[in-house]
Design a protein around this motif. Sequence first.
Motif, PDB file in Angstrom:
ATOM      1  N   ARG A  38      66.260 109.189 -26.045  1.00 38.00           N
ATOM      2  CA  ARG A  38      65.067 108.567 -25.478  1.00 38.00           C
ATOM      3  C   ARG A  38      65.421 107.825 -24.197  1.00 38.00           C
ATOM      4  NH1 ARG A  38      63.991 103.842 -30.072  1.00 38.00           N
ATOM      5  NH2 ARG A  38      65.777 102.495 -29.516  1.00 38.00           N
ATOM      6  N   GLN A  39      64.411 107.663 -23.364  1.00 37.51           N
ATOM      7  CA  GLN A  39      64.597 106.943 -22.113  1.00 37.51           C
ATOM      8  C   GLN A  39      63.412 106.030 -21.881  1.00 37.51           C
ATOM      9  OE1 GLN A  39      65.444 109.391 -18.678  1.00 37.51           O
ATOM     10  NE2 GLN A  39      66.348 107.661 -17.598  1.00 37.51           N
ATOM     11  N   ALA A  40      63.675 104.738 -21.900  1.00 36.64           N
ATOM     12  CA  ALA A  40      62.642 103.745 -21.636  1.00 36.64           C
ATOM     13  C   ALA A  40      62.536 103.506 -20.131  1.00 36.64           C
ATOM     14  CB  ALA A  40      62.969 102.445 -22.352  1.00 36.64           C
ATOM     15  N   PRO A  41      61.403 103.003 -19.662  1.00 40.32           N
ATOM     16  CA  PRO A  41      61.236 102.751 -18.225  1.00 40.32           C
ATOM     17  C   PRO A  41      62.346 101.856 -17.681  1.00 40.32           C
ATOM     18  CG  PRO A  41      59.148 102.533 -19.362  1.00 40.32           C
ATOM     19  CD  PRO A  41      60.190 102.686 -20.436  1.00 40.32           C
ATOM     20  N   ASN A  84      59.414 105.402 -38.463  1.00 43.76           N
ATOM     21  CA  ASN A  84      58.657 104.407 -39.221  1.00 43.76           C
ATOM     22  C   ASN A  84      58.967 103.010 -38.703  1.00 43.76           C
ATOM     23  OD1 ASN A  84      57.713 106.505 -40.903  1.00 43.76           O
ATOM     24  ND2 ASN A  84      59.449 106.259 -42.294  1.00 43.76           N
ATOM     25  N   SER A  85      58.128 102.067 -39.071  1.00 43.12           N
ATOM     26  CA  SER A  85      58.322 100.666 -38.674  1.00 43.12           C
ATOM     27  C   SER A  85      58.592 100.557 -37.175  1.00 43.12           C
ATOM     28  CB  SER A  85      59.476 100.048 -39.469  1.00 43.12           C
ATOM     29  OG  SER A  85      59.245 100.133 -40.855  1.00 43.12           O
ATOM     30  N   LEU A  86      57.775 101.211 -36.408  1.00 41.75           N
ATOM     31  CA  LEU A  86      57.994 101.242 -34.962  1.00 41.75           C
ATOM     32  C   LEU A  86      57.857  99.872 -34.334  1.00 41.75           C
ATOM     33  CD1 LEU A  86      56.266 104.624 -34.242  1.00 41.75           C
ATOM     34  CD2 LEU A  86      58.589 104.037 -33.551  1.00 41.75           C
ATOM     35  N   LYS A  87      58.657  99.651 -33.304  1.00 42.63           N
ATOM     36  CA  LYS A  87      58.673  98.382 -32.579  1.00 42.63           C
ATOM     37  C   LYS A  87      58.335  98.651 -31.110  1.00 42.63           C
ATOM     38  CE  LYS A  87      62.607  96.902 -35.426  1.00 42.63           C
ATOM     39  NZ  LYS A  87      64.015  96.440 -35.396  1.00 42.63           N
ATOM     40  N   PRO A  88      57.857  97.652 -30.400  1.00 43.22           N
ATOM     41  CA  PRO A  88      57.569  97.846 -28.972  1.00 43.22           C
ATOM     42  C   PRO A  88      58.792  98.351 -28.198  1.00 43.22           C
ATOM     43  CG  PRO A  88      56.532  95.833 -29.724  1.00 43.22           C
ATOM     44  CD  PRO A  88      57.364  96.336 -30.870  1.00 43.22           C
ATOM     45  N   GLU A  89      59.974  97.957 -28.603  1.00 45.14           N
ATOM     46  CA  GLU A  89      61.185  98.396 -27.901  1.00 45.14           C
ATOM     47  C   GLU A  89      61.518  99.869 -28.162  1.00 45.14           C
ATOM     48  OE1 GLU A  89      60.857  95.696 -29.877  1.00 45.14           O
ATOM     49  OE2 GLU A  89      62.711  95.345 -31.044  1.00 45.14           O
ATOM     50  N   ASP A  90      60.790 100.516 -29.050  1.00 46.83           N
ATOM     51  CA  ASP A  90      60.949 101.959 -29.246  1.00 46.83           C
ATOM     52  C   ASP A  90      60.157 102.757 -28.216  1.00 46.83           C
ATOM     53  OD1 ASP A  90      60.806 101.345 -32.758  1.00 46.83           O
ATOM     54  OD2 ASP A  90      62.604 101.795 -31.586  1.00 46.83           O
ATOM     55  N   THR A  91      59.369 102.078 -27.412  1.00 46.87           N
ATOM     56  CA  THR A  91      58.594 102.763 -26.381  1.00 46.87           C
ATOM     57  C   THR A  91      59.519 103.471 -25.402  1.00 46.87           C
ATOM     58  OG1 THR A  91      56.740 101.223 -26.514  1.00 46.87           O
ATOM     59  CG2 THR A  91      57.033 102.399 -24.433  1.00 46.87           C
ATOM     60  N   ALA A  92      59.297 104.766 -25.235  1.00 46.93           N
ATOM     61  CA  ALA A  92      60.168 105.578 -24.380  1.00 46.93           C
ATOM     62  C   ALA A  92      59.643 107.004 -24.357  1.00 46.93           C
ATOM     63  CB  ALA A  92      61.602 105.577 -24.905  1.00 46.93           C
ATOM     64  N   VAL A 115      54.511 102.085 -28.126  1.00 46.36           N
ATOM     65  CA  VAL A 115      54.279 101.205 -29.270  1.00 46.36           C
ATOM     66  C   VAL A 115      53.718  99.889 -28.760  1.00 46.36           C
ATOM     67  CG1 VAL A 115      55.274 100.120 -31.309  1.00 46.36           C
ATOM     68  CG2 VAL A 115      56.220 102.276 -30.459  1.00 46.36           C
ATOM     69  N   SER A 116      52.508  99.585 -29.154  1.00 45.07           N
ATOM     70  CA  SER A 116      51.873  98.348 -28.706  1.00 45.07           C
ATOM     71  C   SER A 116      52.140  97.211 -29.689  1.00 45.07           C
ATOM     72  CB  SER A 116      50.367  98.562 -28.555  1.00 45.07           C
ATOM     73  OG  SER A 116      49.787  98.859 -29.808  1.00 45.07           O
ATOM     74  N   SER A 117      52.204  96.012 -29.138  1.00 42.27           N
ATOM     75  CA  SER A 117      52.500  94.841 -29.991  1.00 42.27           C
ATOM     76  C   SER A 117      51.234  94.194 -30.506  1.00 42.27           C
ATOM     77  CB  SER A 117      53.313  93.824 -29.198  1.00 42.27           C
ATOM     78  OG  SER A 117      52.619  93.444 -28.030  1.00 42.27           O
TER      79      SER A 117
END
Length: 117
Positions: A38-41, A84-92, A115-117
């Motif tokens: 994965r690659q986050a911004p 599962n249990s996705l977190k905002p930091e999983d956004t990518a 993933v929105s908080s």
Amino acid sequence: QVQLVESGGGLVQAGGSLRLSCAASGRTFSSYGMGWFRQAPGKEREFVAAISWSGGNRYYADSVKGRFTISRDNAKNTVYLQMNSLKPEDTAVYYCNADVPGRPLYWGKGTLVTVSS
């Protein structure tokens, strides 16, 4: 040659789940390992999970252990990433790759997970 097409990304609230799929074509699917990155911004691409050709060996980044599960269906030429249990930091943008022996890694074009908080 191996062609990879990811799907299943989207927008989900924190704590939710998504399942990504990566469909492969072009070579005998059961002969090579598969992985997800994965690659986050603004960040470098990072390893998420990998699975051996038989599915007998699976590897995970520490950041996703216990939350993500990689699997494959060799009859469908598809690898999955259950998140599962996705977190905002999983956004990518999530990419799958194919590790064909003796060949450079093949990559898909990616699917965006937000993933929105």
